[in-house]
Design a protein around this motif. Structure first.
Motif, PDB file in Angstrom:
ATOM      1  N   LYS A 152       0.821  -1.214   0.000  1.00 14.80           N
ATOM      2  CA  LYS A 152       0.000   0.000   0.000  1.00 14.80           C
ATOM      3  C   LYS A 152       0.855   1.265   0.000  1.00 14.80           C
ATOM      4  O   LYS A 152       0.391   2.338   0.415  1.00 14.80           O
ATOM      5  N   PHE A 153       2.094   1.171  -0.471  1.00 17.92           N
ATOM      6  CA  PHE A 153       3.006   2.313  -0.366  1.00 17.92           C
ATOM      7  C   PHE A 153       2.483   3.552  -1.069  1.00 17.92           C
ATOM      8  O   PHE A 153       2.446   4.633  -0.484  1.00 17.92           O
ATOM      9  N   ARG A 154       2.110   3.431  -2.345  1.00 17.33           N
ATOM     10  CA  ARG A 154       1.746   4.630  -3.100  1.00 17.33           C
ATOM     11  C   ARG A 154       0.569   5.354  -2.467  1.00 17.33           C
ATOM     12  O   ARG A 154       0.573   6.588  -2.336  1.00 17.33           O
ATOM     13  N   ASP A 155      -0.435   4.608  -2.064  1.00 13.25           N
ATOM     14  CA  ASP A 155      -1.618   5.244  -1.480  1.00 13.25           C
ATOM     15  C   ASP A 155      -1.271   5.945  -0.165  1.00 13.25           C
ATOM     16  O   ASP A 155      -1.708   7.073   0.086  1.00 13.25           O
ATOM     17  N   PHE A 156      -0.472   5.292   0.668  1.00 15.76           N
ATOM     18  CA  PHE A 156      -0.110   5.891   1.951  1.00 15.76           C
ATOM     19  C   PHE A 156       0.845   7.073   1.742  1.00 15.76           C
ATOM     20  O   PHE A 156       0.744   8.096   2.437  1.00 15.76           O
ATOM     21  N   HIS A 157       1.753   6.932   0.804  1.00 19.28           N
ATOM     22  CA  HIS A 157       2.662   8.011   0.415  1.00 19.28           C
ATOM     23  C   HIS A 157       1.857   9.266   0.059  1.00 19.28           C
ATOM     24  O   HIS A 157       2.163  10.378   0.524  1.00 19.28           O
ATOM     25  N   ASP A 158       0.816   9.090  -0.738  1.00 22.57           N
ATOM     26  CA  ASP A 158      -0.002  10.228  -1.149  1.00 22.57           C
ATOM     27  C   ASP A 158      -0.769  10.817   0.040  1.00 22.57           C
ATOM     28  O   ASP A 158      -0.906  12.039   0.157  1.00 22.57           O
ATOM     29  N   VAL A 159      -1.261   9.958   0.917  1.00 23.86           N
ATOM     30  CA  VAL A 159      -1.995  10.426   2.097  1.00 23.86           C
ATOM     31  C   VAL A 159      -1.084  11.256   2.997  1.00 23.86           C
ATOM     32  O   VAL A 159      -1.501  12.287   3.556  1.00 23.86           O
ATOM     33  N   LEU A 160       0.156  10.820   3.153  1.00 21.87           N
ATOM     34  CA  LEU A 160       1.092  11.569   3.996  1.00 21.87           C
ATOM     35  C   LEU A 160       1.315  12.981   3.463  1.00 21.87           C
ATOM     36  O   LEU A 160       1.378  13.944   4.236  1.00 21.87           O
ATOM     37  N   TYR A 161       1.427  13.116   2.150  1.00 20.49           N
ATOM     38  CA  TYR A 161       1.611  14.452   1.587  1.00 20.49           C
ATOM     39  C   TYR A 161       0.330  15.268   1.615  1.00 20.49           C
ATOM     40  O   TYR A 161       0.360  16.486   1.816  1.00 20.49           O
ATOM     41  N   GLU A 162      -0.793  14.624   1.451  1.00 22.20           N
ATOM     42  CA  GLU A 162      -2.076  15.329   1.495  1.00 22.20           C
ATOM     43  C   GLU A 162      -2.357  15.878   2.894  1.00 22.20           C
ATOM     44  O   GLU A 162      -3.078  16.877   3.043  1.00 22.20           O
ATOM     45  N   ASN A 163      -1.797  15.254   3.911  1.00 19.95           N
ATOM     46  CA  ASN A 163      -2.047  15.653   5.293  1.00 19.95           C
ATOM     47  C   ASN A 163      -0.786  16.190   5.980  1.00 19.95           C
ATOM     48  O   ASN A 163      -0.737  16.259   7.212  1.00 19.95           O
ATOM     49  N   GLN A 164       0.188  16.595   5.187  1.00 18.76           N
ATOM     50  CA  GLN A 164       1.464  17.044   5.744  1.00 18.76           C
ATOM     51  C   GLN A 164       1.269  18.240   6.682  1.00 18.76           C
ATOM     52  O   GLN A 164       0.650  19.233   6.316  1.00 18.76           O
ATOM     53  N   PRO A 165       1.827  18.162   7.897  1.00 14.70           N
ATOM     54  CA  PRO A 165       1.748  19.304   8.811  1.00 14.70           C
ATOM     55  C   PRO A 165       2.736  20.393   8.379  1.00 14.70           C
ATOM     56  O   PRO A 165       3.541  20.188   7.461  1.00 14.70           O
ATOM     57  N   LYS A 166       2.679  21.531   9.028  1.00 20.43           N
ATOM     58  CA  LYS A 166       3.649  22.583   8.747  1.00 20.43           C
ATOM     59  C   LYS A 166       5.051  22.053   9.027  1.00 20.43           C
ATOM     60  O   LYS A 166       5.247  21.203   9.892  1.00 20.43           O
ATOM     61  N   GLU A 167       6.022  22.604   8.314  1.00 22.46           N
ATOM     62  CA  GLU A 167       7.397  22.119   8.408  1.00 22.46           C
ATOM     63  C   GLU A 167       7.916  22.128   9.836  1.00 22.46           C
ATOM     64  O   GLU A 167       8.671  21.243  10.245  1.00 22.46           O
ATOM     65  N   THR A 168       7.509  23.122  10.619  1.00 18.91           N
ATOM     66  CA  THR A 168       7.991  23.244  11.996  1.00 18.91           C
ATOM     67  C   THR A 168       7.176  22.410  12.982  1.00 18.91           C
ATOM     68  O   THR A 168       7.520  22.353  14.166  1.00 18.91           O
ATOM     69  N   ASP A 169       6.118  21.801  12.516  1.00 26.38           N
ATOM     70  CA  ASP A 169       5.262  20.960  13.367  1.00 26.38           C
ATOM     71  C   ASP A 169       5.670  19.505  13.187  1.00 26.38           C
ATOM     72  O   ASP A 169       5.461  18.920  12.125  1.00 26.38           O
ATOM     73  N   ASP A 170       6.236  18.930  14.223  1.00 26.76           N
ATOM     74  CA  ASP A 170       6.742  17.558  14.127  1.00 26.76           C
ATOM     75  C   ASP A 170       5.649  16.528  14.424  1.00 26.76           C
ATOM     76  O   ASP A 170       5.872  15.553  15.150  1.00 26.76           O
ATOM     77  N   ALA A 171       4.478  16.749  13.852  1.00 23.74           N
ATOM     78  CA  ALA A 171       3.327  15.880  14.136  1.00 23.74           C
ATOM     79  C   ALA A 171       3.577  14.436  13.731  1.00 23.74           C
ATOM     80  O   ALA A 171       3.065  13.502  14.364  1.00 23.74           O
ATOM     81  N   TYR A 172       4.374  14.227  12.675  1.00 25.64           N
ATOM     82  CA  TYR A 172       4.624  12.870  12.211  1.00 25.64           C
ATOM     83  C   TYR A 172       5.580  12.099  13.124  1.00 25.64           C
ATOM     84  O   TYR A 172       5.871  10.936  12.860  1.00 25.64           O
ATOM     85  N   ALA A 173       6.042  12.738  14.191  1.00 22.18           N
ATOM     86  CA  ALA A 173       6.837  12.012  15.185  1.00 22.18           C
ATOM     87  C   ALA A 173       5.955  11.039  15.971  1.00 22.18           C
ATOM     88  O   ALA A 173       6.455  10.125  16.621  1.00 22.18           O
ATOM     89  N   SER A 174       4.652  11.237  15.886  1.00 25.77           N
ATOM     90  CA  SER A 174       3.705  10.385  16.602  1.00 25.77           C
ATOM     91  C   SER A 174       3.289   9.188  15.759  1.00 25.77           C
ATOM     92  O   SER A 174       2.667   9.345  14.705  1.00 25.77           O
ATOM     93  N   ASN A 175       3.614   8.010  16.216  1.00 28.60           N
ATOM     94  CA  ASN A 175       3.179   6.793  15.526  1.00 28.60           C
ATOM     95  C   ASN A 175       1.658   6.708  15.501  1.00 28.60           C
ATOM     96  O   ASN A 175       1.072   6.205  14.543  1.00 28.60           O
ATOM     97  N   ALA A 176       1.025   7.194  16.576  1.00 27.68           N
ATOM     98  CA  ALA A 176      -0.438   7.161  16.635  1.00 27.68           C
ATOM     99  C   ALA A 176      -1.040   7.992  15.500  1.00 27.68           C
ATOM    100  O   ALA A 176      -2.041   7.604  14.885  1.00 27.68           O
ATOM    101  N   LYS A 177      -0.415   9.135  15.195  1.00 30.50           N
ATOM    102  CA  LYS A 177      -0.895   9.982  14.104  1.00 30.50           C
ATOM    103  C   LYS A 177      -0.730   9.276  12.766  1.00 30.50           C
ATOM    104  O   LYS A 177      -1.628   9.316  11.915  1.00 30.50           O
ATOM    105  N   LEU A 178       0.392   8.609  12.587  1.00 34.88           N
ATOM    106  CA  LEU A 178       0.646   7.894  11.333  1.00 34.88           C
ATOM    107  C   LEU A 178      -0.328   6.732  11.155  1.00 34.88           C
ATOM    108  O   LEU A 178      -0.827   6.485  10.051  1.00 34.88           O
TER     109      LEU A 178
END
Length: 258
Positions: A158-184
């Motif tokens: 499911k790489f391509r679909d998840f890859h696209d979702v990550l960019y569609e929901n990308q936080p601001k550059e200074t917001d390290d939201a993706y550090a949370s596994n729960a968010k991912l």
């Protein structure tokens, strides 16, 4: 009492007084040193506690770098690329990306429909290399955590679909939201069939952390200076200010005819 005796006693008292002052001064210095050392130790402990507290609750998974485990189907040198598209496609687009990088998001947004069309039709294969540039520049672990999660999605096909979702929901550059596994994992719910116990275990355990770090090291070793770095059959087309999705499509079609 003779004048000589009085002077001798006075001198003795003065020497004793001076000695007492020296002892008091020495004691004050000793106490000051003890307090100073104690303050340093407390500050050091507070720093350690602060670091632990900052990291605790981020749900960042395992931070220990274990053996390099490439995701399923990884390709290229040292198996550091995740490929989208058929092996039979003649031209190759190599993309070095960081999921926290705004420029990467802009590239993906502009080129995604064209890349999907070209890969789905078998005209192009895209090899994605995941890096952690923003983590290094701004601090945090969001680039690495997101890359690990994307590698886990690759394991699930499911790489391509998840890859696209990550960019569609990308936080601001200074917001390290993706550090949370729960968010991912929450975002994985947007991809049908991805949020499974196997995927969650892969994300939370940091199964591909060492692979991500090896990919980031390869990015540095390659002398690349920024993300995205987009190479079409080895040529950096992202640096070409005249490049457009339509022009890329023409390049791909020409490569398939040649």
């Amino acid at each position: 009492m003779s004048e000589k005796n009085r002077d001798g006693k006075r001198t003795a008292r003065e020497r004793l007084a001076v000695e007492r002052e020296k002892q008091k001064a020495a004691e004050r210095r000793r106490r000051t040193l003890i307090v100073a050392v104690s303050v340093v130790c407390v500050l050091g402990l507070a720093t350690v506690v602060g670091v632990l507290a900052a990291n605790h609750g981020k749900d960042s998974g395992s931070s220990k770098a274990g053996p390099v485990v490439a995701p399923s189907g990884a390709t290229g040198k040292d198996s550091l690329a995740i490929q989208v598209g058929k092996d039979s496609a003649k031209p190759t687009l190599t993309v070095w990306e960081d999921f926290r990088c705004p420029a990467c998001q802009a590239f993906e947004t502009a080129y995604r429909p064209t890349l999907h069309e070209l890969t789905d039709s078998g005209q192009l294969k895209v090899q994605y290399h995941l890096v952690t540039l923003i983590d290094g520049n701004l601090g945090g672990t969001g680039s690495q955590r997101a890359a690990n999660a994307a590698a886990c999605a690759q394991d699930a096909g499911k790489f391509r679909d998840f890859h696209d979702v990550l960019y569609e929901n990308q936080p601001k550059e200074t917001d390290d939201a993706y550090a949370s596994n729960a968010k991912l994992i929450e975002l994985a719910g947007k991809v049908g069939g991805l949020d499974t116990p196997v995927f969650r275990t892969c994300v939370n355990s940091g199964a591909h952390d060492s692979w991500v770090l090896k990919s980031a090291a390869a990015f540095q070793a390659g002398g690349f200076t920024g993300t995205p770095t987009v190479l079409f059959d080895g040529k950096n087309i992202y640096a070409d200010q005249t490049m457009t999705p339509a022009k890329l499509k023409q390049l791909v079609q020409a490569a398939n005819k040649g």
